[in-house]
Design a protein around this motif. Structure first.
Motif, mmCIF file in Angstrom:
data_model
loop_
_atom_site.group_PDB
_atom_site.id
_atom_site.type_symbol
_atom_site.label_atom_id
_atom_site.label_comp_id
_atom_site.label_asym_id
_atom_site.label_seq_id
_atom_site.Cartn_x
_atom_site.Cartn_y
_atom_site.Cartn_z
ATOM 1 N N ALA A 120 -21.893 -0.491 -36.002
ATOM 2 C CA ALA A 120 -21.923 0.005 -34.626
ATOM 3 C C ALA A 120 -20.533 0.441 -34.174
ATOM 4 N N GLN A 121 -19.527 -0.338 -34.476
ATOM 5 C CA GLN A 121 -18.153 0.019 -34.102
ATOM 6 C C GLN A 121 -17.710 1.298 -34.808
ATOM 7 N N ALA A 122 -18.036 1.432 -36.071
ATOM 8 C CA ALA A 122 -17.632 2.610 -36.845
ATOM 9 C C ALA A 122 -18.282 3.884 -36.312
ATOM 10 N N LEU A 123 -19.488 3.751 -35.742
ATOM 11 C CA LEU A 123 -20.227 4.914 -35.261
ATOM 12 C C LEU A 123 -20.157 5.065 -33.736
ATOM 13 N N CYS A 124 -19.337 4.242 -33.091
ATOM 14 C CA CYS A 124 -19.181 4.264 -31.623
ATOM 15 C C CYS A 124 -20.527 4.075 -30.927
ATOM 16 N N MET A 125 -21.270 3.073 -31.380
ATOM 17 C CA MET A 125 -22.584 2.742 -30.830
ATOM 18 C C MET A 125 -22.617 1.258 -30.519
ATOM 19 N N THR A 126 -23.694 0.824 -29.897
ATOM 20 C CA THR A 126 -23.880 -0.606 -29.687
ATOM 21 C C THR A 126 -24.631 -1.202 -30.865
ATOM 22 N N GLN A 127 -24.492 -2.499 -31.033
ATOM 23 C CA GLN A 127 -25.210 -3.195 -32.090
ATOM 24 C C GLN A 127 -26.705 -3.089 -31.839
ATOM 25 N N GLY A 128 -27.119 -3.095 -30.571
ATOM 26 C CA GLY A 128 -28.535 -2.967 -30.231
ATOM 27 C C GLY A 128 -29.127 -1.629 -30.669
ATOM 28 N N ALA A 129 -28.343 -0.557 -30.539
ATOM 29 C CA ALA A 129 -28.807 0.769 -30.963
ATOM 30 C C ALA A 129 -28.996 0.816 -32.476
ATOM 31 N N ILE A 130 -28.084 0.184 -33.198
ATOM 32 C CA ILE A 130 -28.210 0.119 -34.662
ATOM 33 C C ILE A 130 -29.464 -0.667 -35.025
ATOM 34 N N SER A 131 -29.651 -1.810 -34.374
ATOM 35 C CA SER A 131 -30.803 -2.655 -34.639
ATOM 36 C C SER A 131 -32.108 -1.910 -34.389
#
Length: 66
Positions: free
Chosen positions: A19-30
């Motif tokens: 998530a950090q590498a893609l400038c997203m939240t962990q929730g969005a990745i999940s």
């Protein structure tokens, strides 16, 4: 430039770092993993990453008139 599925990328680095590498939240990745979106992560070679999604075109199913 290396292209990896989001699922594989997350299995290598974990959801939080992905998530950090893609400038997203962990929730969005999940959520992307849970609904099985066809997302690929591309390494830009300088420690940066970008992601792209493959989707059918057009995105909505065309309905035939009865």
């Amino acid at each position: 430039m290396q292209r990896t599925s989001l699922k594989e990328f997350v299995s290598e680095v974990g959801q939080l770092k992905a998530a950090q590498a893609l400038c997203m939240t962990q929730g969005a990745i999940s959520k992307a993993l849970r609904v099985e979106r066809e997302v690929y992560v591309i390494s830009l070679g300088d420690g940066k990453y970008r992601a792209e999604e493959i989707k059918p075109f057009p995105a909505q199913i065309q309905r035939l008139a009865s």
